[in-house]
Design a protein around this motif. Structure first.
Motif, PDB file in Angstrom:
ATOM      1  N   ARG A  81      -1.434  -1.646  -7.516  1.00 28.46           N
ATOM      2  CA  ARG A  81      -2.764  -1.563  -7.222  1.00 28.46           C
ATOM      3  C   ARG A  81      -3.291  -1.309  -5.803  1.00 28.46           C
ATOM      4  O   ARG A  81      -4.100  -0.953  -5.655  1.00 28.46           O
ATOM      5  N   ALA A  82      -2.401  -1.847  -5.053  1.00 27.52           N
ATOM      6  CA  ALA A  82      -2.909  -1.637  -3.468  1.00 27.52           C
ATOM      7  C   ALA A  82      -2.590  -0.452  -3.175  1.00 27.52           C
ATOM      8  O   ALA A  82      -3.273   0.200  -2.266  1.00 27.52           O
ATOM      9  N   ALA A  83      -1.785   0.331  -3.833  1.00 29.85           N
ATOM     10  CA  ALA A  83      -1.492   1.881  -3.433  1.00 29.85           C
ATOM     11  C   ALA A  83      -2.673   2.543  -3.876  1.00 29.85           C
ATOM     12  O   ALA A  83      -2.921   3.568  -2.951  1.00 29.85           O
ATOM     13  N   GLU A  84      -3.036   2.307  -4.996  1.00 26.76           N
ATOM     14  CA  GLU A  84      -4.153   2.983  -5.627  1.00 26.76           C
ATOM     15  C   GLU A  84      -5.285   2.663  -4.717  1.00 26.76           C
ATOM     16  O   GLU A  84      -6.276   3.626  -4.263  1.00 26.76           O
ATOM     17  N   LEU A  85      -5.562   1.429  -4.385  1.00 28.66           N
ATOM     18  CA  LEU A  85      -6.650   1.239  -3.619  1.00 28.66           C
ATOM     19  C   LEU A  85      -6.733   1.891  -2.081  1.00 28.66           C
ATOM     20  O   LEU A  85      -7.675   2.452  -1.693  1.00 28.66           O
ATOM     21  N   ALA A  86      -5.579   2.064  -1.494  1.00 26.50           N
ATOM     22  CA  ALA A  86      -5.362   2.650  -0.186  1.00 26.50           C
ATOM     23  C   ALA A  86      -6.020   4.437  -0.554  1.00 26.50           C
ATOM     24  O   ALA A  86      -6.592   4.918   0.305  1.00 26.50           O
TER      25      ALA A  86
END
Length: 321
Positions: free
Chosen positions: A47-52
């Motif tokens: 989810r952090a990668a998608e947020l980035a």
């Protein structure tokens, strides 16, 4: 005049794109500094990668993640407490650090209802409210950096009539949208010129788009015109936290803070530029299906007599660059 800087604080990756993606893209395109603090999920999660990716699309910099666990997904941050279970003083202090480091003019976050009522949304509202006030007091959290008082705090809101289509969409999936009386919304921002960016940012949260009855998934199933009707305006309730650092006793921003947003005062930082209020109000009167207004009158700094307005593209510095 440079557009005011914005720091957004939301509970989960994708909240920022769904409810404030247009405002973030609009301000970034105008040259303003923008950033997002996300309360939950581990910085090394998918989810952090998608947020980035989403923040890159919106021009909001790199993710700033508190790293707490999602209330409903404990393994979203292994070894970390759920956001709601973490000590309040700790959570507030960490947000104060971000506010003082970024020094925003405006902070945006969830309202008290938390849109869907998710426990993390509601807790984010509480933490943000405390942190915005604490950030301006040098006697609180002294290790978090020099005091900085944002000029305004805005809560994401969903006026009842204006958000009827979104409410119906969620209701059809067994979900509930917590709405507010129409006259509680003090700013309505027309983000259609930035809708392509907003929608691309929402879709960047691929795991949510693929997850059953999530809001991104429901929106993906709509025709573009219906999706625009839901996502094309972002609504907010304005809260005045206090005087801005360095403001003189006679400055507009100090006067507003001292008066607590009294009728007739003008905010120093706002999502709808003060000089454009009257024209924006006129612009929305011809678009009843897309905007909800309180009884005719001038927009005021209190809930009574408020006009919840859409800001026409020509009134907000043009479209995306």
């Amino acid at each position: 005049m440079t557009a005011p800087s914005i720091l957004a604080l939301y509970a989960h990756p994708d909240d920022e794109s769904l409810v404030a993606g247009g405002v973030l893209a609009r301000h970034a395109a105008a040259g303003a500094r923008t950033a997002v603090v996300t309360a939950t999920w581990s910085p090394d999660s998918h989810r952090a990668a998608e947020l980035a990716t989403a923040l890159g699309i919106l021009g909001a910099g790199e993710p700033r993640m508190l790293g707490y666990a999602d209330f409903r997904v404990p393994d979203s941050a292994p070894g970390q407490p759920r956001f709601r279970d973490a000590p309040l003083e700790e959570s507030v202090g960490r947000v104060v650090s971000h506010i003082r480091a970024f020094r925003p003019d405006i902070v945006v976050t969830h309202d008290a209802y938390g849109s869907s009522g998710h426990p993390d949304h509601r807790h984010t509202h509480r933490v943000a409210l405390l942190a915005v006030h604490a950030a301006g007091l040098d006697g609180l959290h002294p290790l978090a950096g020099p005091a900085w008082q944002p000029g305004a705090l805005y809560f994401t809101a969903h006026p009842r009539r204006a958000c009827r289509a979104l409410s119906d969409l969620l209701s059809g999936a067994g979900k509930h949208l917590h709405t507010v009386p129409d006259d509680r919304a003090t700013a309505g921002v027309d983000v259609r010129p930035w809708l392509d960016r907003k929608w691309a940012a929402i879709r960047a949260h691929r795991s949510e788009t693929a997850r059953g009855h999530s809001l991104p998934a429901l929106l993906s199933g709509l025709p573009p015109r219906d999706r625009e009707a839901i996502l094309g305006t972002e609504w907010f309730i304005r809260h005045t936290p206090g005087p801005h650092p360095g403001a003189s006793a006679n400055s507009p921003r100090s006067a507003l803070a001292a008066a607590g947003g009294a009728v007739g005062r003008r905010p120093s930082y706002c999502l709808c530029p003060p000089a454009k209020w009257a024209a924006a109000a006129d612009a929305v009167r011809s678009s009843a299906e897309r905007a909800v207004m309180a009884p005719a009158g001038t927009r005021r700094g209190t809930a009574s007599g408020v006009v919840a307005m859409r800001v026409n593209r020509r009134l907000t510095g043009g479209g995306p660059s």
